[in-house]
Scaffold this active site. Structure first.
Site, mmCIF file in Angstrom:
data_model
loop_
_atom_site.group_PDB
_atom_site.id
_atom_site.type_symbol
_atom_site.label_atom_id
_atom_site.label_comp_id
_atom_site.label_asym_id
_atom_site.label_seq_id
_atom_site.Cartn_x
_atom_site.Cartn_y
_atom_site.Cartn_z
ATOM 1 N N LYS A 13 37.722 38.228 43.634
ATOM 2 C CA LYS A 13 38.561 37.146 43.255
ATOM 3 C C LYS A 13 39.919 37.790 43.327
ATOM 4 C CE LYS A 13 36.445 37.096 39.070
ATOM 5 N NZ LYS A 13 35.502 37.971 39.267
ATOM 6 N N ARG A 88 35.247 31.097 31.954
ATOM 7 C CA ARG A 88 34.150 31.894 32.286
ATOM 8 C C ARG A 88 33.079 31.437 31.281
ATOM 9 N NH1 ARG A 88 36.711 36.919 33.687
ATOM 10 N NH2 ARG A 88 35.087 38.664 33.875
ATOM 11 N N ARG A 127 36.181 50.986 43.132
ATOM 12 C CA ARG A 127 37.566 50.309 43.173
ATOM 13 C C ARG A 127 38.451 51.312 42.522
ATOM 14 N NH1 ARG A 127 38.051 44.959 40.269
ATOM 15 N NH2 ARG A 127 36.839 45.776 38.510
ATOM 16 N N ARG A 160 39.224 51.820 36.574
ATOM 17 C CA ARG A 160 39.182 50.661 35.317
ATOM 18 C C ARG A 160 38.271 51.264 34.600
ATOM 19 N NH1 ARG A 160 39.470 44.405 37.033
ATOM 20 N NH2 ARG A 160 37.748 44.634 35.472
ATOM 21 N N ARG A 171 28.534 43.570 32.206
ATOM 22 C CA ARG A 171 29.405 42.753 32.811
ATOM 23 C C ARG A 171 28.594 41.382 33.556
ATOM 24 N NH1 ARG A 171 33.479 46.043 35.607
ATOM 25 N NH2 ARG A 171 34.418 44.188 36.124
#
Ligand code: AP5
Ligand code: MG
Length: 217
Positions: A13, A88, A127, A160, A171
């Site tokens: 996203k 969400r 990431r 992160r 998550r």
């Protein structure tokens, strides 16, 4: 053009939102980025959000809805916006509808980026993000030239906090439980467009552009 980017953690996203900002000149509103910035600055909002984010849980609806309402009223959102990571939950989607009604705006597209769970975990564990400009990398799929520094601005790269395997699993569970029902919600409203999220970043961006521009005419 008023757009929602829907999709599980790691679907791309943020990556696609940045490409869309460059093409359409409308702002990206990432509730995740706003919350992380508040945590970093230790604001009252950040203090409230921190414990949820660390565990991979969603921050309470009323907190996030307030942030988005305020942000949508900023002048740079007049000609459109890209919501990344909001709504969400169904209550968030209902609140958004009311906010937009008040502003006499409507949604144009809800783009649902589809990626299988194994690929999501691969993407999230690799990431890296630039602390200064927010540019995103992946240690294997889109590595920076220097593993610790941003190609774009030279800033330091970081991983992160919520990209640890255990938190990623939480998550993904939260996504299934609370966010996946939005697919049906927006399908019923005739706004949902599915985007195949497997491929290179530019292939996926081409699919998004085709979908948006086909529907705009
Ligand atoms: P948030 O920051 O929104 O995180 P998320 O939804 O979990 O999604 P991510 O940002 O992890 O993934 P992404 O889809 O943006 O993928 P990206 O482009 O980075 O939310 C974090 C937390 O904040 C939540 O857990 C919650 O606590 C709280 N929160 C936020 N919004 C909230 C809300 N509305 N309500 C309640 N709580 C909220 O890509 C991932 C990686 O893959 C990158 O390394 C990238 O380089 C790579 N990649 C991208 N595209 C490709 C590709 N095509 N091929 C290979 N690799 C790729
Ligand atoms: Mg993101």
């Amino acid at each position: 053009m008023n757009i929602i980017l829907l999709g599980p953690p790691g679907a791309g996203k943020g990556t696609q939102a940045q490409l869309m900002v460059a093409r359409y000149h409308i702002p990206q509103i990432s509730t995740g980025d706003i919350l992380r910035e508040s945590v970093r600055k230790e604001t009252p909002l950040g203090m409230k959000a921190k414990s949820y984010m660390e565990k991979g849980q969603l921050v309470p609806d009323e907190v996030v809805i307030g942030i988005v309402e305020e942000r949508l009223n900023d002048s740079d959102c007049h000609s459109g916006f890209i919501l990344d990571g909001f709504p969400r939950t169904i209550p968030q989607a209902e609140a958004l509808q009311k906010i937009l009604q008040k502003m006499e705006k409507t949604l144009d597209h809800v783009l649902n980026i589809e990626v299988d769970p194994e690929e999501l975990v691969r993407r999230l564990t690799g990431r890296r993000t630039c602390k200064l400009c927010g540019a995103m990398y992946h240690v294997i799929f889109s590595p920076p030239k220097d593993k610790d520094l941003c190609d774009r601005c030279g800033g330091p790269l970081y991983q992160r906090e919520d990209d640890r395997e255990e938190t990623i699993r939480m998550r993904l569970k939260e996504y299934e439980r609370q966010t996946a029902p939005l697919i049906q919600y927006y399908q019923t409203k005739g706004l949902l467009r599915s985007i195949d999220g497997i491929g290179t970043q530019s292939q996926i961006f081409d699919r998004i552009v085709q979908t948006i521009e086909r529907r705009s005419f």
